[in-house]
Design a protein around this motif. Structure first.
Motif: not given
Length: 161
Positions: A9, A78-80, A84, A86-87, A89-90, A112
């Protein structure tokens, strides 16, 4: 013991591992990245999917020593940048693509990888790609819908099953 060094990461990490240490165990136990789930230890369920040098890998079937020098991305990465979702996850959240959440990290990581290779997959292509991931709760429909939504496709016409 073997010393392994890898980028996880975006962060350089290293550790001493026994030759039989699985990448999943190294990530969970040595690095504290418990989002990589262990569901079967036999490569059947896909809960342990991570990316190694950009490729989706079931980390329960890869030795940590095999990842020496590699770049590894896990669900925690993976989060932004602002934390927040990511697309993908959202989309899982918006389209109810999870229930108990146990398979979700592997599903998101697989999604992904799919979307990296196929930006606008069909419903059947998503279903085919997820063959190596088991979900015991959702029936897959909302997972498929979430992945298609994450790809920017209109999913309003997809009927609930």
């Amino acid at each position: 013991m073997t010393k392994v060094t890898m980028t996880v990461n975006g962060k350089a990490v290293s550790g001493d591992v026994e030759g039989r240490t699985l990448l999943s165990s190294f990530l969970r136990e040595d690095q504290g990245l418990t989002g990589t789930h262990i569901g079967c230890d036999t490569s059947q369920c896909g809960a342990c999917v991570v990316h190694v040098d950009g490729q989706a890998v079931k980390s329960c079937t890869m030795l940590a020593a095999e990842a020496d020098g590699a770049t590894v991305d896990t669900i925690e990465g993976q989060a932004n940048a602002d934390g927040s979702l990511n697309v993908i996850q959202q989309a899982f959240q918006d389209h109810h693509g999870l229930q108990c959440g146990f398979c979700t990290p592997g599903m998101v990581m697989s999604a992904a990888a799919l979307l990296k290779d196929n930006a606008k997959p069909s419903e059947q292509e998503v279903r085919d790609y997820l063959e190596g991931n088991i979900c015991r709760c959702t029936g897959y429909h909302n997972i498929v819908k979430a992945i298609m939504a994450a790809s920017g496709q209109d999913v309003t016409a997809i009927a609930a099953e």
